[in-house]
Design an enzyme around this catalytic site. Structure first.
Site, PDB file in Angstrom:
ATOM      1  CB  SER A  80      -0.920  -0.001   1.230  1.00 39.31           C
ATOM      2  OG  SER A  80      -1.781   1.117   1.217  1.00 39.31           O
ATOM      3  CG  ASP A  81       2.740   5.063  -1.525  1.00 31.08           C
ATOM      4  OD1 ASP A  81       3.814   4.915  -0.916  1.00 31.08           O
ATOM      5  OD2 ASP A  81       2.354   6.151  -1.974  1.00 31.08           O
ATOM      6  CD  GLN A  82      -2.403   8.076   3.868  1.00 30.65           C
ATOM      7  OE1 GLN A  82      -1.715   8.658   4.687  1.00 30.65           O
ATOM      8  NE2 GLN A  82      -3.527   7.440   4.177  1.00 30.65           N
TER       9      GLN A  82
END
Length: 204
Positions: A80-82
């Site tokens: 995941s990445d934000q």
């Protein structure tokens, strides 16, 4: 058995994934997270999640057991990445108290968009499950004293946007709009569950 691997060094994502009650190991991909020229926040988030999953897949391939040693049937790699942005400005992790103060001051009274991507890669089939959670958070008007008090309490120097919504950071907001509250923390668990089920993991 499919072994579950979290492709992240984030303690926040590890705690979130732990809520599902499944066993998993953690591997940090350590990729270059620099945005490309003219790359939007959503595009950057999606690309980085996939690159993290691919990098851990490569690491697992290099560490595969030799002939005669026991091996699992495969892996489910969760990445995941934000990326947060206020208007056209992307907000990274502040790293320092002064940068956190500047970020929060610039966000005072503003709407901030958080793009949290998800990529689940099944190895060795190379099948992907991807999604993008979008959260809009509106911060209240913040004075200097409030910002300083908050940073001293939560120490959010490793968080995009300079706050921890799962902790005292909730005090900074007027409103939050999201399809998945865990997306803002860093790992959208509703879609994680959907992806894991598609790959045969039994969840409630």
């Amino acid at each position: 058995m499919q072994a579950v691997v979290l492709a992240s060094g984030s303690q926040y994502r590890a705690r979130l994934l732990g809520r599902l009650g499944i066993e998993f190991e953690v591997m940090s991909p350590n990729i270059d997270e620099t945005a490309l020229i003219d790359e939007s926040a959503s595009e950057l988030s999606i690309r980085l999640a996939r690159e993290k999953a691919d990098k851990v897949c490569q690491m697992l391939s290099q560490a595969s057991p030799s002939d005669g040693e026991q091996s699992t049937e495969g892996h489910l790699i969760i990445a995941s990445d934000q990326v947060a942005c206020c208007g056209s400005i992307m907000l990274g992790k502040p790293e320092t108290v002064e940068q956190a103060k500047r970020q929060l001051a610039s966000m005072s009274g503003q709407c901030v968009d958080f793009f949290t991507s998800l990529c689940i890669l099944q190895r060795p089939s190379n099948r992907y499950f991807t999604d993008l959670d979008v959260t809009q958070a509106t911060l209240r008007i913040l004075d200097e004293a409030s910002i300083e008090r908050y940073i001293a309490i939560d120490k959010p120097l490793d968080c995009a946007g300079s706050f921890k919504v799962e902790s005292m950071g909730i005090c900074l907001f007027d409103s939050v709009s999201s399809n998945d509250p865990t997306g803002l923390v860093g790992l959208p668990l509703i879609k994680v569950c959907e992806g894991l089920r598609q790959f045969g993991v039994q969840l409630p």
